[in-house]
Design an enzyme around this catalytic site. Structure first.
Site, short mmCIF file in Angstrom:
data_model
loop_
_atom_site.label_atom_id
_atom_site.label_comp_id
_atom_site.label_asym_id
_atom_site.label_seq_id
_atom_site.Cartn_x
_atom_site.Cartn_y
_atom_site.Cartn_z
N CYS A 11 -48.32 19.36 -59.87
CA CYS A 11 -47.78 19.61 -58.52
C CYS A 11 -48.84 19.51 -57.43
O CYS A 11 -48.50 19.54 -56.25
CB CYS A 11 -47.08 20.96 -58.48
SG CYS A 11 -45.56 20.96 -59.43
N HIS A 63 -46.66 23.17 -50.88
CA HIS A 63 -45.89 22.69 -52.04
C HIS A 63 -44.62 23.54 -52.20
O HIS A 63 -44.67 24.77 -52.17
CB HIS A 63 -46.75 22.78 -53.29
CG HIS A 63 -46.01 22.45 -54.54
ND1 HIS A 63 -45.28 21.29 -54.68
CD2 HIS A 63 -45.85 23.13 -55.71
CE1 HIS A 63 -44.72 21.28 -55.87
NE2 HIS A 63 -45.04 22.38 -56.52
N ASN A 97 -38.10 21.51 -56.47
CA ASN A 97 -39.50 21.11 -56.65
C ASN A 97 -39.55 19.66 -57.14
O ASN A 97 -39.20 19.38 -58.28
CB ASN A 97 -40.16 22.05 -57.66
CG ASN A 97 -41.63 21.73 -57.88
OD1 ASN A 97 -42.14 20.72 -57.40
ND2 ASN A 97 -42.32 22.59 -58.61
N1 COA Z 1 -30.37 32.19 -64.11
C1 COA Z 1 -30.15 33.48 -64.39
N2 COA Z 1 -31.04 34.24 -65.02
C2 COA Z 1 -32.21 33.68 -65.38
C3 COA Z 1 -32.49 32.33 -65.12
C4 COA Z 1 -31.52 31.57 -64.46
N3 COA Z 1 -31.68 30.27 -64.15
N4 COA Z 1 -33.71 32.04 -65.59
C5 COA Z 1 -34.19 33.17 -66.12
N5 COA Z 1 -33.29 34.15 -66.00
C6 COA Z 1 -33.38 35.54 -66.45
C7 COA Z 1 -34.42 35.74 -67.53
O1 COA Z 1 -33.91 35.46 -68.79
C8 COA Z 1 -34.79 37.18 -67.34
O2 COA Z 1 -33.82 37.96 -67.95
P1 COA Z 1 -34.22 39.29 -68.76
O3 COA Z 1 -34.87 40.18 -67.75
O4 COA Z 1 -32.92 39.77 -69.28
O5 COA Z 1 -35.16 38.82 -69.82
C9 COA Z 1 -34.66 37.39 -65.85
O6 COA Z 1 -33.80 36.35 -65.36
C10 COA Z 1 -35.98 37.33 -65.13
O7 COA Z 1 -36.66 36.16 -65.55
P2 COA Z 1 -38.07 35.81 -65.04
O8 COA Z 1 -38.56 34.54 -65.68
O9 COA Z 1 -38.93 37.02 -65.12
O10 COA Z 1 -37.72 35.51 -63.50
P3 COA Z 1 -38.68 35.39 -62.29
O11 COA Z 1 -38.31 36.36 -61.26
O12 COA Z 1 -40.12 35.30 -62.72
O13 COA Z 1 -38.27 33.95 -61.72
C11 COA Z 1 -39.05 31.68 -61.72
C12 COA Z 1 -38.38 32.78 -62.51
C13 COA Z 1 -39.21 30.46 -62.62
C14 COA Z 1 -38.17 31.33 -60.55
C15 COA Z 1 -40.42 32.19 -61.22
O14 COA Z 1 -41.12 32.76 -62.28
C16 COA Z 1 -41.27 31.10 -60.62
O15 COA Z 1 -40.96 30.60 -59.57
N6 COA Z 1 -42.40 30.77 -61.24
C17 COA Z 1 -43.35 29.83 -60.73
C18 COA Z 1 -42.74 28.48 -60.76
C19 COA Z 1 -43.65 27.46 -60.22
O16 COA Z 1 -44.21 27.62 -59.18
N7 COA Z 1 -43.72 26.38 -60.99
C20 COA Z 1 -44.31 25.19 -60.64
C21 COA Z 1 -45.72 25.33 -60.31
S1 COA Z 1 -46.04 23.88 -59.61
#
Ligand code: COA
Length: 329
Positions: free
Chosen positions: A116, A256, A286
């Site tokens: 990214c 980004h 993204n």
């Molecule tokens: N819909 C509903 N629930 C979801 C889900 C979805 N699409 N994806 C995950 N969940 C659930 C998980 O299973 C988890 O459930 P649990 O608590 O029962 O285990 C809960 O939601 C929380 O998941 P978590 O992964 O902790 O969520 P989060 O708040 O960290 O958000 C992202 C997830 C991916 C949005 C976040 O971590 C993120 O943005 N990360 C960085 C991404 C990034 O920048 N990537 C590219 C870098 S270039």
């Protein structure tokens, strides 16, 4: 003789027509619009449909848009760099095909991969070629067909990514406009947390890797989020500090588009007003190498000559950094 700086002199962009909305994703995996919107800020993304269409298709469209708008002769382009994580093929650089297709027959061309942060690193590379005085027109394209490496049964990743491309032209500037400073970082610790496990030299493709779905993006979202929030904010703060800028001096933050909350945290760290933070994540998700140039493409009309733009990115690897650029037109 005045010093040469590298300025962006034209912008182009392209996103495919097919819109993958949160509502449509609800029919594919166990998710919902409220969860996606509140966690990421994404409402929809674009997906490239059609047989045999790869990242080059997106890149060519973005480049052609730029060439038509700027009315440049493609034969004058010296270098074409395609920043991408999803090249058309593992061997045969996508940029070479793109250069030939757009008529940049006198250019040399190659791909650049830094997940990214690819476009940000590409800005550093493209501007260095211009500053060397050897090259006059460098076309930098950020393009990714992320849908080709996303597992649409994995709700943790399929809600985030989309397809798209943007292109910029770098040319010499003699008024001190263009790239002013850069602060680029990397840390190999990141490859455990955001990766495609198979298909490379460690784990070549096999029936087993396909069965185990190891050719798709895997992401430990929570860990990546933690690093991204601090990484992007740190470099943005650093680039302001060492150029003696405060938030008053910054006209636009070009960050980004991975997660609206990461962008907000960066803006908040440097005390930047909301109206200076450019956002299009709700429309495209993204797009990896496409996010920064697609922001320029969407908001080009807002920029005025001399405006201070702060670019910031964070990506797999990990790779991250910030660039300070003065807009040139
Ligand atoms: N819909 C509903 N629930 C979801 C889900 C979805 N699409 N994806 C995950 N969940 C659930 C998980 O299973 C988890 O459930 P649990 O608590 O029962 O285990 C809960 O939601 C929380 O998941 P978590 O992964 O902790 O969520 P989060 O708040 O960290 O958000 C992202 C997830 C991916 C949005 C976040 O971590 C993120 O943005 N990360 C960085 C991404 C990034 O920048 N990537 C590219 C870098 S270039």
């Amino acid at each position: 003789m005045s010093t040469i700086t590298a300025a962006i002199t034209a912008v182009g962009g392209y996103v495919p027509d097919f819109v993958l909305t949160n509502e449509l994703l609800e029919t594919m995996v166990d998710t919902n619009d409220e969860w996606i919107t509140s966690r990421t800020g994404i409402k929809e993304r674009r997906i490239l449909k059609g047989e045999n269409l790869g990242t080059s298709y997106l890149a060519i469209k973005a480049a052609e848009d730029l060439i038509a708008k700027k009315n440049i002769n493609p034969e004058e382009i010296d270098l074409v760099i395609v920043s991408t994580t999803t090249p058309d093929m593992p061997v045969a650089a996508t940029a070479v095909y793109v250069a030939t297709q757009i008529g940049a027959v006198n250019a040399f061309a190659y791909d650049l991969q830094a997940a990214c942060s690819g476009f940000l690193y590409g800005m550093s590379t493209a501007s260095a070629f211009i500053q060397s005085g050897k090259y006059k027109k460098v076309l930098l394209i950020g393009a990714d067909k992320m849908s080709s490496i996303i597992d649409y049964t994995d709700r943790a990743t399929c809600i985030i990514f989309g397809d798209g491309a943007g292109a910029v032209l770098f040319e010499p500037n003699y008024e001190g406009l263009g790239v002013q400073d850069e602060y680029l970082r990397s840390d190999g610790i990141g490859r455990e947390f955001l990766k495609i496990e198979a298909g490379g030299s460690i784990l070549p493709p096999s029936a087993e890797t396909v069965a185990k779905r190891q050719h798709y993006v895997f992401q430990d979202g929570k860990t990546v989020y933690k690093y991204a929030v601090s990484g992007m904010a740190d470099v943005s703060e650093k680039i302001l500090e060492r150029n003696n800028l405060t938030h008053h001096d910054v006209n636009w933050l070009i960050a980004h588009q991975a997660n609206k909350r990461i962008i907000d945290a960066t803006a908040s760290r440097i005390g930047l007003e909301e109206e200076k933070v450019l956002i299009n994540i709700h429309k495209y998700g993204n797009t990896t190498s496409g996010t920064l140039p697609l922001l320029l493409f969407d908001f080009e009309k807002k920029f005025k000559k001399g405006d201070n733009l702060i670019f910031a990115a964070f990506g797999g690897g990990f790779t991250w950094g910030s660039i300070y650029l003065k807009w040139a037109y």
